[in-house]
Design a protein around this motif. Structure first.
Motif, PDB file in Angstrom:
ATOM      1  N   PRO A  97       0.711  -1.216  -0.027  1.00 29.52           N
ATOM      2  CA  PRO A  97      -0.052  -0.206  -0.078  1.00 29.52           C
ATOM      3  C   PRO A  97       0.747   1.329  -0.001  1.00 29.52           C
ATOM      4  CG  PRO A  97      -0.906  -1.586   1.405  1.00 29.52           C
ATOM      5  CD  PRO A  97       0.264  -2.068   1.021  1.00 29.52           C
ATOM      6  N   PRO A  98       2.007   1.561   0.818  1.00 27.41           N
ATOM      7  CA  PRO A  98       2.540   2.773   0.781  1.00 27.41           C
ATOM      8  C   PRO A  98       3.354   3.072  -0.577  1.00 27.41           C
ATOM      9  CG  PRO A  98       3.016   1.639   2.816  1.00 27.41           C
ATOM     10  CD  PRO A  98       2.362   0.768   1.961  1.00 27.41           C
ATOM     11  N   SER A  99       3.819   1.883  -1.329  1.00 27.20           N
ATOM     12  CA  SER A  99       4.390   2.223  -2.544  1.00 27.20           C
ATOM     13  C   SER A  99       3.520   2.693  -3.429  1.00 27.20           C
ATOM     14  CB  SER A  99       5.202   0.843  -2.822  1.00 27.20           C
ATOM     15  OG  SER A  99       6.296   0.755  -2.144  1.00 27.20           O
ATOM     16  N   PHE A 100       2.300   1.934  -3.623  1.00 26.58           N
ATOM     17  CA  PHE A 100       1.191   2.138  -4.494  1.00 26.58           C
ATOM     18  C   PHE A 100       0.999   3.625  -4.223  1.00 26.58           C
ATOM     19  CE2 PHE A 100      -3.585   1.730  -5.080  1.00 26.58           C
ATOM     20  CZ  PHE A 100      -3.649   1.911  -6.520  1.00 26.58           C
ATOM     21  N   TYR A 101       0.636   4.058  -2.871  1.00 28.59           N
ATOM     22  CA  TYR A 101       0.329   5.460  -2.770  1.00 28.59           C
ATOM     23  C   TYR A 101       1.285   6.554  -3.330  1.00 28.59           C
ATOM     24  CZ  TYR A 101      -0.847   9.643   0.280  1.00 28.59           C
ATOM     25  OH  TYR A 101      -0.683  10.908   0.468  1.00 28.59           O
ATOM     26  N   LEU A 102       2.644   6.251  -2.503  1.00 29.57           N
ATOM     27  CA  LEU A 102       3.535   7.152  -2.754  1.00 29.57           C
ATOM     28  C   LEU A 102       3.962   7.436  -4.357  1.00 29.57           C
ATOM     29  CD1 LEU A 102       5.800   6.626   0.446  1.00 29.57           C
ATOM     30  CD2 LEU A 102       4.363   8.655   0.074  1.00 29.57           C
ATOM     31  N   SER A 103       3.979   6.244  -4.889  1.00 26.87           N
ATOM     32  CA  SER A 103       4.471   6.427  -6.309  1.00 26.87           C
ATOM     33  C   SER A 103       3.249   6.930  -7.364  1.00 26.87           C
ATOM     34  CB  SER A 103       4.415   4.944  -6.986  1.00 26.87           C
ATOM     35  OG  SER A 103       3.447   4.293  -6.941  1.00 26.87           O
ATOM     36  N   ARG A 104       2.174   7.140  -6.696  1.00 22.25           N
ATOM     37  CA  ARG A 104       1.139   7.827  -7.097  1.00 22.25           C
ATOM     38  C   ARG A 104       0.334   6.929  -8.687  1.00 22.25           C
ATOM     39  NH1 ARG A 104       0.647  12.943  -5.354  1.00 22.25           N
ATOM     40  NH2 ARG A 104      -0.958  13.652  -6.704  1.00 22.25           N
ATOM     41  N   HIS A 105       0.556   5.728  -8.413  1.00 26.46           N
ATOM     42  CA  HIS A 105       0.042   4.779  -9.151  1.00 26.46           C
ATOM     43  C   HIS A 105      -1.268   4.610  -9.398  1.00 26.46           C
ATOM     44  CE1 HIS A 105       4.307   2.395  -9.576  1.00 26.46           C
ATOM     45  NE2 HIS A 105       4.173   3.533 -10.203  1.00 26.46           N
ATOM     46  N   TYR A 106      -1.918   4.967  -8.132  1.00 26.90           N
ATOM     47  CA  TYR A 106      -3.456   5.085  -7.741  1.00 26.90           C
ATOM     48  C   TYR A 106      -4.012   6.059  -8.831  1.00 26.90           C
ATOM     49  CZ  TYR A 106      -2.813   9.415  -5.175  1.00 26.90           C
ATOM     50  OH  TYR A 106      -2.283  10.603  -4.780  1.00 26.90           O
ATOM     51  N   GLU A 107      -3.248   6.840  -9.445  1.00 30.15           N
ATOM     52  CA  GLU A 107      -3.981   7.924 -10.347  1.00 30.15           C
ATOM     53  C   GLU A 107      -4.142   7.042 -11.887  1.00 30.15           C
ATOM     54  OE1 GLU A 107      -1.419  12.128  -9.092  1.00 30.15           O
ATOM     55  OE2 GLU A 107      -0.728  10.906 -10.689  1.00 30.15           O
ATOM     56  N   VAL A 108      -3.581   6.173 -11.813  1.00 24.50           N
ATOM     57  CA  VAL A 108      -3.662   5.237 -13.115  1.00 24.50           C
ATOM     58  C   VAL A 108      -4.560   4.307 -12.981  1.00 24.50           C
ATOM     59  CG1 VAL A 108      -2.661   4.402 -15.079  1.00 24.50           C
ATOM     60  CG2 VAL A 108      -1.390   6.312 -13.995  1.00 24.50           C
TER      61      VAL A 108
END
Length: 326
Positions: free
Chosen positions: A212-223
Motif C-alpha cells: 500500500p505505501p508504495s502504491f500510494y507514494l508512487s501515485r500509481h493510484y492516479e492510473v
C-alpha cells in the motif's frame, strides 16, 4: 597594527589545521535507494545516519541518496560488488539474482502473519539469508518492513485469479515473481520501478503489484483505480553493504554500525504500520476501489510452485523450517 594582524594570523593557523584534521577523520558513506523521500525506509535511514554520526563521535557519516539518483536497485548492487558504492537498500526479489536463497521470498503465502514473518527474519533463518550474499561481495545488514504485496489494475478489478488471465502484470526483475504471476494466469512483465508509472499510463502493462505505501507514494493510484488486497507475497527490503567497505571497518566501527542499523529497523517498522493505514485511506479518497478477495482462491492456485521446488536442496528445506517455526 601590522604586528597584531600577523600575530592573529599565526594564532589562526593551528585552528585551521585542526579543522582540516577533523574533517579528514570523518568517513563519508554513500547509501543509495530507489524510494521516495517520504517513504518510511528513507526516513529511517536518516535516523540511522544521525545515530551513527553521534555514536562514532562524528567519524562516520552516511549520505542518503533517494529516488534512484545513483541507479536502479540492480545497478546499485553491481556498484557495491565493485566497491564503487558503500551501501544500498534493495527488495529481496532483486537480491535473489545475486544471492540465490533470497528467492524464498518470492514464494506466495509462505508466512502465516506479521509476527511469524519477523520471528523468522530476526532469527537464525534470517541471519542465514543475510549471510548468503557475502560470497558475492554483498553483506546483508537487516530487514526493513515492506508489508505484503497485492495486485492493482487499470481496467477491470481483480477479484480472483481468473481476472488475471491475459493481463500484462509488471513484476520486479525476479524469476520467482514471474513464476508466481504466471501460475495465477497473468503475463509477467519485468519493468524497473522508475519506469512503471509511464508504462501503466501508456498501456505497456495492465497491472502491477506492490504494498500500500508504495502504491500510494508512487501515485500509481492516479492510473490504477482497483487495488486487490490478496497479499500474495511478503518481500522485505534489505539493507546491504559492500563487503569491500564493510571489511575495511574496524570492529568498533562495525559495532556502532550494527547499533544504528538495529535502531533504524525498529523505527521503520513502527512507521510502516502507520504508513499502511494512511496509504489505504488516501487512495480510497482518491477514488480507488479496495477489494478484499477470498485469499484461498489465490493460495490454492499457486500450490504447484511449491511442488516445483521440492528438488531444490537449498530452498525446500528452508521452506519446511519456516513453516515449522513458531
Amino acid at each position: 597594527m601590522k604586528i597584531k594582524a600577523s600575530l592573529l594570523c599565526l594564532c589562526m593557523i593551528p585552528f585551521l589545521f585542526g579543522c582540516s584534521n577533523i574533517s579528514k577523520k570523518t568517513k563519508t558513506i554513500k547509501l543509495a535507494h530507489g524510494l521516495d523521500t517520504k517513504h518510511s525506509v528513507h526516513i529511517a535511514m536518516l535516523k540511522m545516519s544521525d545515530d551513527l554520526y553521534k555514536l562514532s563521535n562524528g567519524t562516520l557519516k552516511i549520505n542518503v541518496y533517494s529516488s534512484q539518483q545513483l541507479g536502479t536497485e540492480r545497478e546499485c548492487l553491481e556498484l557495491l560488488q565493485i566497491g564503487s558504492l558503500e551501501m544500498t537498500k534493495v527488495s529481496a526479489a532483486v537480491l535473489e539474482n545475486f544471492a540465490p536463497k533470497m528467492k524464498i521470498f518470492g514464494l506466495p503465502y509462505l508466512f502465516r502473519d506479521r509476527k511469524h514473518t519477523f520471528d523468522v527474519l530476526d532469527g537464525e533463518i534470517g541471519q542465514e539469508l543475510l549471510d548468503n550474499g557475502e560470497q558475492f561481495w554483498l553483506k546483508g545488514l537487516g530487514f526493513y518492513d515492506a508489508g505484503s504485496r497485492s495486485f492493482y489494475s487499470k481496467q477491470n478489478p481483480i477479484e480472483s485469479p481468473v481476472d488475471l488471465k491475459g493481463l500484462k502484470v509488471r513484476v520486479m526483475e525476479s524469476v520467482s515473481a514471474m513464476k508466481m504471476v504466471s501460475s495465477l494466469g497473468g503475463s509477467p512483465t519485468p519493468i524497473s520501478w522508475g519506469e512503471l508509472y509511464t508504462s501503466l499510463q501508456q498501456g505497456v502493462v495492465d497491472a502491477a503489484e506492490n504494498n500500500p505505501p508504495s502504491f500510494y507514494l508512487s501515485r500509481h493510484y492516479e492510473v490504477c483505480k482497483n487495488y486487490t488486497l490478496d497479499e500474495h507475497t511478503v518481500v522485505p527490503d534489505i539493507l546491504v553493504a559492500s563487503t569491500h567497505f564493510w571489511n575495511a571497518l574496524t570492529e568498533q566501527e562495525k559495532t556502532w554500525f550494527n547499533i544504528a542499523v538495529k535502531n533504524s529497523i525498529g523505527y521503520q517498522r513502527d512507521l510502516w504500520q502507520k504508513a499502511e493505514k494512511e496509504a489505504l485511506t488516501e487512495v480510497k479518497k482518491a477514488g480507488v476501489t479496495i477489494i478484499r478477495p477470498d485469499k484461498t482462491l489465490f493460495s490454492d492456485k499457486v500450490q504447484p510452485i511449491y511442488d516445483m521446488v521440492k528438488n531444490d536442496k537449498d530452498i525446500y528445506p528452508l521452506i519446511q523450517r519456516i513453516k515449522n517455526s513458531k
